[in-house]
Motif scaffolding. Structure first.
Motif, PDB file in Angstrom:
ATOM      1  N   ASP A  17       0.808  -1.223   0.000  1.00 49.95           N
ATOM      2  CA  ASP A  17       0.000   0.000   0.000  1.00 49.95           C
ATOM      3  C   ASP A  17       0.843   1.275   0.000  1.00 49.95           C
ATOM      4  OD1 ASP A  17       0.908   0.240   2.618  1.00 49.95           O
ATOM      5  OD2 ASP A  17      -1.058  -0.124   3.526  1.00 49.95           O
ATOM      6  N   GLY A  18       2.182   1.127  -0.010  1.00 52.27           N
ATOM      7  CA  GLY A  18       3.057   2.293  -0.029  1.00 52.27           C
ATOM      8  C   GLY A  18       2.931   3.167   1.211  1.00 52.27           C
ATOM      9  N   GLY A  19       2.366   2.617   2.279  1.00 61.79           N
ATOM     10  CA  GLY A  19       2.187   3.391   3.504  1.00 61.79           C
ATOM     11  C   GLY A  19       0.994   4.334   3.464  1.00 61.79           C
ATOM     12  N   ARG A  20       0.170   4.184   2.430  1.00 61.66           N
ATOM     13  CA  ARG A  20      -0.983   5.085   2.297  1.00 61.66           C
ATOM     14  C   ARG A  20      -2.051   4.775   3.343  1.00 61.66           C
ATOM     15  NH1 ARG A  20       0.719   3.912  -2.709  1.00 61.66           N
ATOM     16  NH2 ARG A  20       1.287   5.637  -4.038  1.00 61.66           N
ATOM     17  N   LEU A  21      -2.787   5.819   3.701  1.00 64.63           N
ATOM     18  CA  LEU A  21      -3.891   5.692   4.632  1.00 64.63           C
ATOM     19  C   LEU A  21      -5.204   5.741   3.875  1.00 64.63           C
ATOM     20  CD1 LEU A  21      -2.697   8.098   7.479  1.00 64.63           C
ATOM     21  CD2 LEU A  21      -2.294   5.634   7.259  1.00 64.63           C
ATOM     22  N   PHE A  22      -6.197   5.023   4.386  1.00 63.65           N
ATOM     23  CA  PHE A  22      -7.533   5.045   3.812  1.00 63.65           C
ATOM     24  C   PHE A  22      -8.254   6.274   4.359  1.00 63.65           C
ATOM     25  CE2 PHE A  22     -11.820   2.912   3.239  1.00 63.65           C
ATOM     26  CZ  PHE A  22     -11.737   2.822   1.866  1.00 63.65           C
ATOM     27  N   TRP A  23      -9.462   6.569   3.887  1.00 67.58           N
ATOM     28  CA  TRP A  23     -10.189   7.757   4.332  1.00 67.58           C
ATOM     29  C   TRP A  23     -10.467   7.754   5.833  1.00 67.58           C
ATOM     30  CZ3 TRP A  23     -14.800   6.911   6.677  1.00 67.58           C
ATOM     31  CH2 TRP A  23     -15.446   5.716   6.420  1.00 67.58           C
ATOM     32  N   ASP A  24     -10.417   6.561   6.463  1.00 68.74           N
ATOM     33  CA  ASP A  24     -10.666   6.478   7.906  1.00 68.74           C
ATOM     34  C   ASP A  24      -9.414   6.737   8.742  1.00 68.74           C
ATOM     35  OD1 ASP A  24      -9.237   4.148   7.425  1.00 68.74           O
ATOM     36  OD2 ASP A  24     -10.795   2.795   8.159  1.00 68.74           O
ATOM     37  N   GLY A  25      -8.306   7.061   8.072  1.00 67.91           N
ATOM     38  CA  GLY A  25      -7.060   7.363   8.767  1.00 67.91           C
ATOM     39  C   GLY A  25      -6.223   6.141   9.103  1.00 67.91           C
TER      40      GLY A  25
END
Length: 165
Positions: free
Chosen positions: A39-47
């Motif tokens: 996920d490349g360290g990405r966060l979802f909309w929920d943080g």
């Protein structure tokens, strides 16, 4: 009742074990080397993380390659092995995605939820290729669920796994 396909179930279970075990062993042997999060360290909309740091490109590639190589070793085509490896990891990532939404810690124990998607998706993906019935799939998923819980505890006792499931 339909005839059970025990040998094809065993073949798929062996490939699932390879797909799930090789990334764990690689982590123990290689540490952080080439362990880039999918996920490349990405966060979802929920943080929360999309998948989390434990789902790595290295693990994904090794799982697919191991199952692909294992396919002919257990009497199945390489393509079936690759399909099992890929769908096992897709199920594993789906579990991780949902667990992050539930705010469970990475590698947190969640019996059933950790085993069912990563075994059900591969059994469904190859059902027509190997002639699985609904019963074959249910037996395979159940056997994987129980087997992974037992093997996970063994790998933990051998200090290969950081935590048992």
């Amino acid at each position: 009742m339909t005839e059970l396909h025990l040998w094809p179930i065993v073949q798929c279970l062996i490939l699932l074990t390879l797909a799930n075990g090789v990334p764990v062993i690689a982590k123990k042997m290689l540490g952080e080397w080439l362990s880039w999060p999918i996920d490349g360290g990405r966060l979802f909309w929920d943080g929360q993380p999309l998948l989390g740091r434990s789902k790595t490109l290295r693990g994904l590639v090794l799982a697919i390659v191991a199952a692909g190589i294992g396919g002919p070793l257990v009497g199945l085509d390489t393509a079936i092995g690759v399909l099992i490896g890929f769908t096992a990891m897709a199920g594993d990532m789906l579990s991780s995605f949902i667990k992050r939404r539930m705010r469970l810690a990475p590698s947190a124990e969640s019996p059933g939820f950790d085993q069912v998607p990563e075994s059900l998706l591969p059994f469904l993906a190859v059902r027509n290729l190997v002639g699985f019935s609904v019963w074959d799939i249910l037996i395979g998923v159940g056997a994987f669920w129980i087997g992974e819980l037992l093997v996970s505890r063994l790998l933990y006792m051998l200090r290969i796994r950081d935590r048992p499931y």
